[in-house]
Scaffold this motif. Structure first.
Motif: not given
Length: 265
Positions: A164-169, A246-259, A261-265
């Motif tokens: 579910e977390a993967t699908l949300a991301a 590298g250039a996309l890392h922070e933008a990707m991290l914002t999304i995958v970290q938010a989703r 499991p255990g993190e607040s969306p």
């Protein structure tokens, strides 16, 4: 010198690849570890072949493998091996699987090889010397924005919270106008696709060290960045993995970290 370690890794990968190719063509009985997590004589025989090659050259080194080897993650000299990454593809006769072998010294990746035996495709790296595919240097994509990128993804065997977390991301990434999502089922090759500039990014919320140990170094040597899905240095333990150009890392991290499991969306 890690050049020697890379040569041994290639020899070991070739030995395992020969075994996998034979079983792929002749057939093998698959067994279940748990839901959708398969193993066969091909995995076990290939891992034993890898270990034999490594120990002939480095008898005192530790080996951590998916099937039988329980090497010490804190060892000064550690080989991390996946004899058959993409077992479900292998079981269903999909020719997209690989042998993954990495050499770590003092907890740092120094040499790695990912080998697709059916395609005779070799992706290799030595720390500080770049990454190569069949002898030609590779590098990550130059995408600067998510709406320029194709993103790879993997699903852990868990079909509840992690799925579910993967699908949300993925939904969040789609809303970011990425070009598309691809799921090929072989983490080591997915990481290599980031290194080759085919994916702008790849993530999976749970991987084992043997899934990403070689691919991590290959991505880094191709100019990319690899962290956990929380932005940390990957440990030699099960963890989420985010690999980007590298250039996309922070933008990707914002999304995958938010989703995550255990993190607040």
């Amino acid at each position: 010198m890690t050049t020697l370690e890379l040569t041994v890794a290639e020899q070991a990968a070739r030995a395992a690849g020969t075994i996998l190719t034979r079983y792929f063509r002749e057939g093998v009985t698959m067994r279940s570890k748990d839901i959708s997590n398969l193993v066969s004589d091909a995995d076990i025989e290939a891992e034993r072949a890898i270990v034999d090659v490594i120990r002939r050259s480095f008898p005192g080194h530790e080996v951590m493998g998916e099937e039988e080897q329980q090497g010490d993650a804190n060892a000064e000299h550690l080989w991390i091996v996946d004899p058959l990454d993409g077992t479900n593809n292998f079981a269903h006769k999909i020719p997209h699987f690989a042998v993954s072998i990495a050499y770590y010294r003092g907890g740092q990746p120094e040499a790695g090889v990912v080998f697709n035996p059916l395609q005779d495709e070799w992706i290799t790296a030595v720390r500080g010397q770049g990454a190569f595919r069949n002898g030609e240097r590779i590098q990550v994509a130059d995408h600067r924005r998510l709406d320029e990128a194709l993103v790879g993804v993997g699903f852990y065997y868990d079909r509840d919270v992690m799925m579910e977390a993967t699908l949300a991301a993925i939904s969040d990434l789609k809303r970011s106008q990425i070009h598309g999502i691809r799921r090929f089922g072989t983490a080591s090759l997915d990481l290599c696709m980031v290194a080759r500039g085919l994916f702008g990014a790849y993530f999976e919320y749970t991987l084992s060290p043997w899934d990403f140990a070689a691919g991590r170094l290959i991505v880094e040597e191709a100019g990319g960045r690899v962290t956990t899905c929380r932005g940390e240095i990957p440990p030699l333990a099960p963890t989420g993995i985010l690999a980007t150009n590298g250039a996309l890392h922070e933008a990707m991290l914002t999304i995958v970290q938010a989703r995550h499991p255990g993190e607040s969306p």
